[in-house]
Design a protein around this motif. Structure first.
Motif, PDB file in Angstrom:
ATOM      1  N   VAL A 197     127.832  89.820  68.860  1.00  0.00           N
ATOM      2  CA  VAL A 197     126.508  89.566  68.734  1.00  0.00           C
ATOM      3  C   VAL A 197     125.762  88.143  68.914  1.00  0.00           C
ATOM      4  O   VAL A 197     126.289  87.282  68.250  1.00  0.00           O
ATOM      5  CB  VAL A 197     126.005  89.999  67.396  1.00  0.00           C
ATOM      6  N   ASP A 198     124.947  88.156  69.735  1.00  0.00           N
ATOM      7  CA  ASP A 198     124.086  87.054  70.074  1.00  0.00           C
ATOM      8  C   ASP A 198     123.028  86.907  69.258  1.00  0.00           C
ATOM      9  O   ASP A 198     121.958  87.938  69.012  1.00  0.00           O
ATOM     10  CB  ASP A 198     123.465  87.184  71.662  1.00  0.00           C
ATOM     11  N   GLY A 199     123.176  86.154  68.112  1.00  0.00           N
ATOM     12  CA  GLY A 199     122.109  85.982  67.082  1.00  0.00           C
ATOM     13  C   GLY A 199     121.278  85.054  67.029  1.00  0.00           C
ATOM     14  O   GLY A 199     120.711  84.667  66.022  1.00  0.00           O
ATOM     15  N   ALA A 200     120.968  84.679  68.203  1.00  0.00           N
ATOM     16  CA  ALA A 200     120.087  83.384  68.590  1.00  0.00           C
ATOM     17  C   ALA A 200     118.670  83.794  68.002  1.00  0.00           C
ATOM     18  O   ALA A 200     118.135  82.924  67.195  1.00  0.00           O
ATOM     19  CB  ALA A 200     119.916  82.835  69.730  1.00  0.00           C
ATOM     20  N   GLN A 201     118.076  84.868  68.037  1.00  0.00           N
ATOM     21  CA  GLN A 201     116.953  85.442  67.587  1.00  0.00           C
ATOM     22  C   GLN A 201     116.910  86.389  66.525  1.00  0.00           C
ATOM     23  O   GLN A 201     115.862  86.755  65.678  1.00  0.00           O
ATOM     24  CB  GLN A 201     115.920  86.306  68.877  1.00  0.00           C
TER      25      GLN A 201
END
Length: 406
Positions: A197-201
């Motif tokens: 999961v790309d959790g940057a946002q």
């Protein structure tokens, strides 16, 4: 939430830009930093500056305690099972590249599949393109619905028993779409795939529980959540991380070095080659303290109200196109008819309003939207309805100006 009191803790917000009080609506690119974070970094450099782990002197001990203390704060923040599962990186990009290089290239072969979505940031596209080219795997995309969401039926159809890795953003940095991570994790695992999961946002705006989400990897950046730039986190399930080889080699990450072979430290340090980002990690720890004092649920609720208010007010403007679903995170991506988004952003800057314009590192999504660029206003815990009103008034002035010009 006492937003006025929160704003007082951000020194940068108390200034004028082009003769107007600053309205900062670009937190999806990077958030501003509270005084407590600035002071935590300042204190480290003033009083504790030393390398970590190896030194036995007092400064080294203090620096190590603060650095590893920050790791424990991250562990609690995302509810990881152990600090061994928390790897400090330079940011989301480095975290994703770590998985693409250390996990994907070792586990993929021709006939295997990597599944992502067209809404991904380039940082969650290019590493998988390169991994696919290096291993002969196939890169596939879950299609988007007309409103910029994904359906679970499409996910089930796209993710197959040949799929080995699924990579998906928690929250789209363009559309504001909040993806159903827990459900996608279940589909991935049923097919024998791991989920990154790309959790940057996601991490700056939502309460994150990696155990509840059941993701195998979760990547995020500190600078989008009130911490300094240059620090990020890769969470990984311990069993998977234990099997992975590091891809960055040098000091700090070794156990023993011989003339022709070396062995690695235990987790998490085997993935942290070189001098760590000590001040950044300490700043991230202070940022987590700051966010926890406010409460992530309160932040999420405040941002939802702001996003709803912004959507309502912006829709009163004739000739505006808003992209993305109705239910969204705290950002609004839009275009004004006959005005290039860069011109929109420049005109707003003249009013002291900071928004982002461009392709937002999401060129495949821009092509899906059939635009070359968009403008984006993104909100955070320090924004108010008055900020939204300033934005709307600025957009009306922009329309009037360009209408007169053309």
């Amino acid at each position: 939430m006492d937003v006025k009191a929160i704003r007082e803790q951000f020194p940068i917000l108390h200034q004028e830009v082009n003769g107007h009080p600053l309205v900062y609506l670009d937190s999806s690119a990077t958030s501003q930093k509270p005084q407590s974070v600035i002071e935590a970094v300042d204190t480290y450099y003033r009083y504790d500056n030393s390398n970590v782990h190896r030194g036995v002197h007092t400064l080294g001990t203090r620096a190590t305690e603060k650095y590893e203390g920050a790791r424990e704060k991250v562990r609690r923040f995302i509810n990881a099972a152990s600090t061994a599962e928390v790897i400090f990186t330079r940011g989301t990009t480095t975290a994703i590249n770590t998985v693409a290089n250390s996990y994907a290239r070792a586990n993929l072969q021709p006939g295997d599949e990597i599944v992502i979505t067209p809404m991904e940031h380039h940082s969650n596209i290019i590493p998988w393109q390169q991994a696919a080219k290096a291993t002969g795997a196939t890169l596939k995309y879950i299609p988007l619905q007309s409103d910029g969401t994904i359906s679970l039926s499409d996910a089930r159809e796209t993710i197959t028993t040949n799929t080995k890795i699924v990579g998906i953003t928690h929250v789209s940095n363009v559309l504001g779409t909040v993806n159903p991570i827990k459900e996608i994790a279940k589909i991935a695992h049923e097919n024998g795939a791991v989920l990154l999961v790309d959790g940057a946002q996601g991490a700056p705006h939502l309460k994150i529980d990696v155990n509840e989400l059941d993701c195998d990897f979760y990547a995020f950046s500190g600078h989008k959540m009130c911490a300094p730039t240059g620090i990020g986190v890769l969470y990984g399930k311990r069993a998977i991380l234990e099997e992975m080889e590091p891809f960055e080699f040098g000091g700090e990450m070794i156990d023993f070095v011989h003339l022709h072979d070396s062995t690695w430290k235990e987790l998490p340090w085997k993935f942290e080659g070189g001098t760590p980002i000590i001040a950044g990690a300490i700043g991230l720890g202070a940022a987590i303290d700051f966010l926890n004092d406010i409460g992530m649920d309160a932040i999420t609720e405040h941002e939802k109200k702001l996003a709803d208010y912004a959507m309502k007010q912006m829709r009163t403007i004739d000739g505006i196109t808003i992209f993305g679903p109705e239910e969204r995170a705290a950002l609004v991506t839009f275009n004004l008819d006959d005005v290039h988004p860069h011109d929109t952003a420049t005109a707003l800057d003249a009013e002291g309003i900071a928004v982002r314009a461009g392709h937002h590192c999401a060129q495949p999504l821009m092509r899906w939207l059939e635009v070359t660029a968009t403008a984006r206003a993104s909100f955070y815990l320090y924004n108010t309805e008055e900020d939204v009103d300033r934005l709307v008034n600025g957009l009306l002035k922009t329309k009037e100006y360009f209408g007169d010009v053309f």
